[in-house]
Design a protein around this motif. Structure first.
Motif, PDB file in Angstrom:
ATOM      1  N   GLN A 147       4.539   3.415 -22.323  1.00  0.00           N
ATOM      2  CA  GLN A 147       5.481   4.534 -22.267  1.00  0.00           C
ATOM      3  C   GLN A 147       4.750   5.877 -22.207  1.00  0.00           C
ATOM      4  O   GLN A 147       3.829   6.130 -22.979  1.00  0.00           O
ATOM      5  CB  GLN A 147       6.403   4.503 -23.481  1.00  0.00           C
ATOM      6  N   TYR A 148       5.157   6.693 -21.224  1.00  0.00           N
ATOM      7  CA  TYR A 148       4.647   8.046 -20.952  1.00  0.00           C
ATOM      8  C   TYR A 148       3.263   8.082 -20.299  1.00  0.00           C
ATOM      9  O   TYR A 148       2.759   9.160 -20.013  1.00  0.00           O
ATOM     10  CB  TYR A 148       4.667   8.937 -22.196  1.00  0.00           C
ATOM     11  N   ASP A 149       2.659   6.919 -20.043  1.00  0.00           N
ATOM     12  CA  ASP A 149       1.391   6.917 -19.306  1.00  0.00           C
ATOM     13  C   ASP A 149       1.662   7.210 -17.832  1.00  0.00           C
ATOM     14  O   ASP A 149       2.726   6.878 -17.300  1.00  0.00           O
ATOM     15  CB  ASP A 149       0.683   5.557 -19.422  1.00  0.00           C
ATOM     16  N   GLU A 150       0.653   7.813 -17.172  1.00  0.00           N
ATOM     17  CA  GLU A 150       0.735   8.135 -15.749  1.00  0.00           C
ATOM     18  C   GLU A 150      -0.474   7.543 -15.047  1.00  0.00           C
ATOM     19  O   GLU A 150      -1.543   7.411 -15.645  1.00  0.00           O
ATOM     20  CB  GLU A 150       0.710   9.650 -15.542  1.00  0.00           C
ATOM     21  N   PHE A 151      -0.294   7.221 -13.750  1.00  0.00           N
ATOM     22  CA  PHE A 151      -1.397   6.675 -12.980  1.00  0.00           C
ATOM     23  C   PHE A 151      -1.298   7.161 -11.541  1.00  0.00           C
ATOM     24  O   PHE A 151      -0.247   7.021 -10.905  1.00  0.00           O
ATOM     25  CB  PHE A 151      -1.367   5.142 -13.008  1.00  0.00           C
ATOM     26  N   GLU A 152      -2.384   7.749 -11.033  1.00  0.00           N
ATOM     27  CA  GLU A 152      -2.443   8.202  -9.641  1.00  0.00           C
ATOM     28  C   GLU A 152      -2.711   6.985  -8.751  1.00  0.00           C
ATOM     29  O   GLU A 152      -3.713   6.296  -8.938  1.00  0.00           O
ATOM     30  CB  GLU A 152      -3.562   9.222  -9.446  1.00  0.00           C
ATOM     31  N   ILE A 153      -1.836   6.739  -7.806  1.00  0.00           N
ATOM     32  CA  ILE A 153      -1.981   5.608  -6.896  1.00  0.00           C
ATOM     33  C   ILE A 153      -2.622   6.096  -5.602  1.00  0.00           C
ATOM     34  O   ILE A 153      -2.060   6.955  -4.918  1.00  0.00           O
ATOM     35  CB  ILE A 153      -0.614   4.962  -6.607  1.00  0.00           C
ATOM     36  N   PRO A 154      -3.781   5.564  -5.254  1.00  0.00           N
ATOM     37  CA  PRO A 154      -4.452   6.023  -4.037  1.00  0.00           C
ATOM     38  C   PRO A 154      -3.745   5.538  -2.768  1.00  0.00           C
ATOM     39  O   PRO A 154      -3.174   4.451  -2.734  1.00  0.00           O
ATOM     40  CB  PRO A 154      -5.852   5.422  -4.146  1.00  0.00           C
ATOM     41  N   VAL A 155      -3.814   6.352  -1.743  1.00  0.00           N
ATOM     42  CA  VAL A 155      -3.234   6.007  -0.440  1.00  0.00           C
ATOM     43  C   VAL A 155      -4.047   4.877   0.196  1.00  0.00           C
ATOM     44  O   VAL A 155      -5.274   4.876   0.137  1.00  0.00           O
ATOM     45  CB  VAL A 155      -3.232   7.249   0.482  1.00  0.00           C
TER      46      VAL A 155
ATOM     47  N   THR B  91       0.841  -1.195   0.000  1.00  0.00           N
ATOM     48  CA  THR B  91       0.000   0.000   0.000  1.00  0.00           C
ATOM     49  C   THR B  91       0.875   1.243   0.000  1.00  0.00           C
ATOM     50  O   THR B  91       1.997   1.225   0.512  1.00  0.00           O
ATOM     51  CB  THR B  91      -0.927   0.054   1.231  1.00  0.00           C
ATOM     52  N   ALA B  92       0.364   2.311  -0.592  1.00  0.00           N
ATOM     53  CA  ALA B  92       1.066   3.598  -0.604  1.00  0.00           C
ATOM     54  C   ALA B  92       0.722   4.359   0.673  1.00  0.00           C
ATOM     55  O   ALA B  92      -0.446   4.445   1.052  1.00  0.00           O
ATOM     56  CB  ALA B  92       0.658   4.412  -1.831  1.00  0.00           C
ATOM     57  N   LYS B  93       1.727   4.910   1.314  1.00  0.00           N
ATOM     58  CA  LYS B  93       1.522   5.698   2.529  1.00  0.00           C
ATOM     59  C   LYS B  93       1.308   7.176   2.213  1.00  0.00           C
ATOM     60  O   LYS B  93       0.838   7.920   3.049  1.00  0.00           O
ATOM     61  CB  LYS B  93       2.713   5.529   3.470  1.00  0.00           C
ATOM     62  N   TRP B  94       1.718   7.586   1.008  1.00  0.00           N
ATOM     63  CA  TRP B  94       1.605   8.982   0.575  1.00  0.00           C
ATOM     64  C   TRP B  94       0.948   9.026  -0.800  1.00  0.00           C
ATOM     65  O   TRP B  94       1.013   8.070  -1.559  1.00  0.00           O
ATOM     66  CB  TRP B  94       2.989   9.619   0.461  1.00  0.00           C
ATOM     67  N   PRO B  95       0.332  10.150  -1.162  1.00  0.00           N
ATOM     68  CA  PRO B  95      -0.173  10.299  -2.531  1.00  0.00           C
ATOM     69  C   PRO B  95       0.979  10.069  -3.519  1.00  0.00           C
ATOM     70  O   PRO B  95       2.069  10.616  -3.344  1.00  0.00           O
ATOM     71  CB  PRO B  95      -0.662  11.749  -2.581  1.00  0.00           C
ATOM     72  N   SER B  96       0.740   9.232  -4.515  1.00  0.00           N
ATOM     73  CA  SER B  96       1.800   8.811  -5.422  1.00  0.00           C
ATOM     74  C   SER B  96       1.323   8.819  -6.871  1.00  0.00           C
ATOM     75  O   SER B  96       0.135   8.651  -7.143  1.00  0.00           O
ATOM     76  CB  SER B  96       2.261   7.388  -5.073  1.00  0.00           C
ATOM     77  N   LYS B  97       2.278   8.965  -7.782  1.00  0.00           N
ATOM     78  CA  LYS B  97       1.984   8.864  -9.204  1.00  0.00           C
ATOM     79  C   LYS B  97       3.060   8.001  -9.856  1.00  0.00           C
ATOM     80  O   LYS B  97       4.254   8.209  -9.656  1.00  0.00           O
ATOM     81  CB  LYS B  97       1.972  10.236  -9.877  1.00  0.00           C
ATOM     82  N   LEU B  98       2.624   7.018 -10.627  1.00  0.00           N
ATOM     83  CA  LEU B  98       3.518   6.137 -11.369  1.00  0.00           C
ATOM     84  C   LEU B  98       3.539   6.606 -12.819  1.00  0.00           C
ATOM     85  O   LEU B  98       2.480   6.729 -13.449  1.00  0.00           O
ATOM     86  CB  LEU B  98       3.016   4.694 -11.279  1.00  0.00           C
ATOM     87  N   THR B  99       4.728   6.880 -13.347  1.00  0.00           N
ATOM     88  CA  THR B  99       4.895   7.308 -14.736  1.00  0.00           C
ATOM     89  C   THR B  99       5.842   6.346 -15.434  1.00  0.00           C
ATOM     90  O   THR B  99       6.946   6.087 -14.936  1.00  0.00           O
ATOM     91  CB  THR B  99       5.485   8.736 -14.804  1.00  0.00           C
ATOM     92  N   VAL B 100       5.422   5.801 -16.577  1.00  0.00           N
ATOM     93  CA  VAL B 100       6.248   4.855 -17.323  1.00  0.00           C
ATOM     94  C   VAL B 100       7.151   5.638 -18.284  1.00  0.00           C
ATOM     95  O   VAL B 100       6.668   6.367 -19.139  1.00  0.00           O
ATOM     96  CB  VAL B 100       5.382   3.845 -18.102  1.00  0.00           C
ATOM     97  N   LEU B 101       8.467   5.466 -18.115  1.00  0.00           N
ATOM     98  CA  LEU B 101       9.436   6.110 -19.000  1.00  0.00           C
ATOM     99  C   LEU B 101       9.760   5.226 -20.200  1.00  0.00           C
ATOM    100  O   LEU B 101       9.935   5.716 -21.314  1.00  0.00           O
ATOM    101  CB  LEU B 101      10.732   6.413 -18.248  1.00  0.00           C
ATOM    102  N   GLU B 102       9.874   3.930 -19.949  1.00  0.00           N
ATOM    103  CA  GLU B 102      10.169   2.947 -21.006  1.00  0.00           C
ATOM    104  C   GLU B 102       9.372   1.688 -20.717  1.00  0.00           C
ATOM    105  O   GLU B 102       9.194   1.321 -19.562  1.00  0.00           O
ATOM    106  CB  GLU B 102      11.654   2.555 -21.001  1.00  0.00           C
ATOM    107  N   GLY B 103       8.908   1.029 -21.758  1.00  0.00           N
ATOM    108  CA  GLY B 103       8.283  -0.265 -21.593  1.00  0.00           C
ATOM    109  C   GLY B 103       6.791  -0.209 -21.320  1.00  0.00           C
ATOM    110  O   GLY B 103       6.094   0.730 -21.711  1.00  0.00           O
ATOM    111  N   SER B 104       6.311  -1.234 -20.594  1.00  0.00           N
ATOM    112  CA  SER B 104       4.892  -1.379 -20.286  1.00  0.00           C
ATOM    113  C   SER B 104       4.753  -2.171 -18.993  1.00  0.00           C
ATOM    114  O   SER B 104       5.432  -3.195 -18.813  1.00  0.00           O
ATOM    115  CB  SER B 104       4.191  -2.127 -21.423  1.00  0.00           C
TER     116      SER B 104
END
Length: 100
Positions: free
Chosen positions: A71-79, A44-57
């Protein structure tokens, strides 16, 4: 040279690699490296987080949802939500976290 280090270490790694790229008291930026098929186990995430893909999938997986990020997609990960990440191919991601 954090990204270069991760790419080199991934050649022999058995699990994903995470290293701090930048941080202070209120935020941090991690670089995550995966080889195809590697899984960041459920956590689980303890802080507000965002995952961004630089390369790959990668596939971001919550309880009953699976989101493919390319690649270049972003996703907000809920706490506080249990999730995992699996590499669909060799991948590099940024994970940004903030305490606000």
């Amino acid at each position: 040279m954090i990204i270069k280090q991760i790419k080199e270490e991934l050649k022999l790694a058995k699990k994903p690699i995470a290293k701090s790229l930048h941080h202070n008291t209120s935020f941090r930026v991690l670089v995550l490296g995966f080889r195809k098929g590697m899984v960041m186990k459920s956590h689980t995430a303890k802080w507000p987080s965002k995952l961004t893909v630089l390369e790959g999938s990668v596939s971001y997986q919550e309880e009953k949802e699976n989101t493919v990020l390319n690649q270049y997609d972003e996703f907000e990960i809920p706490v506080g939500i249990t999730h995992s990440v699996e590499a669909n191919e060799d991948s590099l991601c940024l994970l940004t976290q903030s305490d606000d």
